[in-house]
Scaffold this motif. Structure first.
Motif, mmCIF file in Angstrom:
data_model
loop_
_atom_site.group_PDB
_atom_site.id
_atom_site.type_symbol
_atom_site.label_atom_id
_atom_site.label_comp_id
_atom_site.label_asym_id
_atom_site.label_seq_id
_atom_site.Cartn_x
_atom_site.Cartn_y
_atom_site.Cartn_z
ATOM 1 N N ASP A 112 0.850 -1.187 0.000
ATOM 2 C CA ASP A 112 0.000 0.000 0.000
ATOM 3 C C ASP A 112 0.886 1.237 0.000
ATOM 4 O O ASP A 112 2.038 1.178 -0.423
ATOM 5 N N LYS A 135 -5.288 -0.382 -0.873
ATOM 6 C CA LYS A 135 -4.030 0.082 -1.449
ATOM 7 C C LYS A 135 -3.720 1.531 -1.079
ATOM 8 O O LYS A 135 -2.557 1.935 -1.097
ATOM 9 N N ILE A 142 0.204 1.576 -7.700
ATOM 10 C CA ILE A 142 -1.190 1.181 -7.464
ATOM 11 C C ILE A 142 -1.949 1.084 -8.780
ATOM 12 O O ILE A 142 -2.733 0.147 -9.006
#
Length: 490
Positions: A72, A217, A295
């Motif tokens: 993340d 995320k 991401i």
């Protein structure tokens, strides 16, 4: 590779142009102040961007998206610690560095304690920086080998030699101003890449937001605090990030010649502080950008069902080169190389400066050298370190994830350096012998911790600095001795 001729041409033109640009500073190198501190003429904003360029490398550009792809945005907790560190350095170390005329961070140790500690801290820097920079040079090869299909070894040699040419010739002025150009290029390239990757995602940002949110995320802060689950083994919690980032950045920017050299290149202490604090804004922006790239790539691979490349450090450059249209791919790859070369040039110049100022000149005690002689010796030191980094990079091919490998290597000795520098500016009774003993103790313990425990790398600098400072301070309470080389700054 016929469809990539234009991209390759752009990359080659960039490499040649930036090398020529750096070399043209050769004619302005007349003294050590010119070669190692840029004549103390650079404006604060150029130094600020040079700090960012030194802090950024190919590790950042290819490693940060890989972190977000597999996790993340928790790395931003470390970046928050970077801000606090800059504030600490501004008020703790900068006043000491601008008392008199210094070329390296380790001259402060000589003034406060003595010549032995100066050489010990400088030697620690030389070993640490060469190992960490070797990992960065290897990271460059991951990009070049994807583009040119030259293999790791040839790629390492190509970039190292080109960077070495303009650093050898132009010194710190070449480093600062090529840093400025390269930083603008790689940030612009990253913004362009993010927009292009987002355009490949069906549904665009809305799809990224929906899927990434479901997978958590976008999570930045992790306030978990449990001894039972291994508090010190978690790398990206709020506590590990804040304190790890604080101690790591205080150690790097406050005691590592790679960064201190830039701070010493400012016209005065006020501009040095302004350059340091303002650099954090750009650092925070660029780390956020590269995490978002990771991401977005995660969402893209998820919705398309494609298998990501292995190792994940190849994720970003592989996608750029394989999926982006001509010209765009060339610009983005050139921007990645820009970051790599700016970091490498900074390392070469700082390694050479410490070698000449902390070892060669004090040991030889030569008084017959002219300014031209000093510059010539400095250039040969730069060349020697270029060859060393080339060798380390070849060995680094088997060291695992490039981003975390580089940070972990740097974090082991930096804590001891931060601890002993803190003893220098915060205490008066600690002697040179006590400081050396404390530093050896801190290095020994954190080396053991890094090799034989599961403590996360974000804690290495915290532990090393705390143990070094505490043991040195306690020694001063229990053992009497002569005071250090000076009365300190506190």
């Amino acid at each position: 590779m016929p469809d990539r001729v234009l991209d390759l041409s752009l990359i080659v033109v960039y490499l040649i142009t930036i090398t020529i640009f750096g070399v043209h500073f050769r004619k302005r190198q007349e003294s050590l102040t010119d070669y190692f501190l840029g004549g103390r003429e650079a404006p604060w904003w150029a130094i600020s961007l040079s700090i960012v360029a030194a802090e950024t490398s190919t590790l950042t550009i290819i490693g940060t998206p890989a972190l977000a792809f597999g996790g993340d945005m928790g790395f931003l907790q470390v970046v928050l610690g970077y801000l606090v560190a800059r504030i600490v350095i501004s008020f703790l170390f900068l006043p000491a560095y601008f008392q008199g005329r210094m070329f390296t961070a380790y001259e402060l140790m000589r003034r406060r304690f003595g010549e032995r500690l100066r050489r010990f801290t400088a030697a620690t820097f030389l070993v640490t920086r060469s190992l960490a920079e070797g990992v960065r040079v290897f990271a460059i090869s991951l990009v070049v080998s994807v583009v040119l299909e030259t293999g790791d070894l040839a790629s390492i040699v190509i970039i190292t030699l080109l960077t070495l040419i303009y650093t050898f010739e132009g010194g710190m002025k070449a480093v600062i101003w090529t840093d400025f150009v390269q930083m603008v290029l790689y940030v612009s390239g990253a913004i362009l890449a993010f927009a292009m990757i987002l355009g490949h995602v069906p549904g665009g940002w809305a799809e990224v937001q929906a899927l990434a949110s479901a997978e958590e995320k976008f999570r930045v802060f992790d306030f978990s605090f449990s001894w039972d689950t291994g508090f010190f083994s978690e790398t990206y919690t709020f506590w590990a990030g804040l304190f790890g980032g604080l101690f790591l950045a205080t150690a790097t920017h406050g005691t590592d010649q790679l960064f201190v050299q830039r701070l010493l290149s400012a016209r005065n202490r006020a501009e040095s502080r302004l350059a340091l604090i303002s650099s954090w804004v750009v650092i925070a922006f660029q780390f956020t950008l590269f995490l978002l790239i990771g991401i977005t790539l995660f969402v893209l691979y998820d919705v398309t069902g494609a298998a990501p490349p292995e190792p994940l450090d190849r994720l970003y450059p592989t996608f750029v080169w394989s999926h982006m249209p001509p010209v765009v791919a060339g610009i983005v790859i050139a921007s990645i190389l820009a970051a790599a070369m700016s970091n490498l040039s900074a390392a070469l110049n700082s390694l050479a400066s410490s070698t000449v100022m902390d070892f060669y000149l004090p040991l030889t005690k030569r008084t017959d050298l002219t300014g031209a002689d000093h510059v010539r010796i400095s250039r040969w030191a730069t060349l020697a370190w270029g060859l060393v980094l080339l060798g380390v990079a070849i060995l680094a091919r088997s060291w695992g994830s490039v981003l975390e490998a580089g940070l972990a290597i740097a974090s082991v000795p930096l804590g001891a350096l931060l601890g002993v520098f803190s003893l220098g500016v915060l205490t008066r009774r600690v002697t040179e012998g006590m400081a050396i003993g404390a530093m050896i103790f801190g290095l020994a313990v954190i080396t053991y911790v890094s090799l034989y425990t599961n403590v996360a790398w974000t804690w290495y600098t915290v532990i090393g600095a705390t143990l070094t400072f505490t043991s040195g301070w306690l020694a001063s309470l229990f053992f009497r001795g002569e005071k250090g080389a000076s009365e300190g700054t506190s």
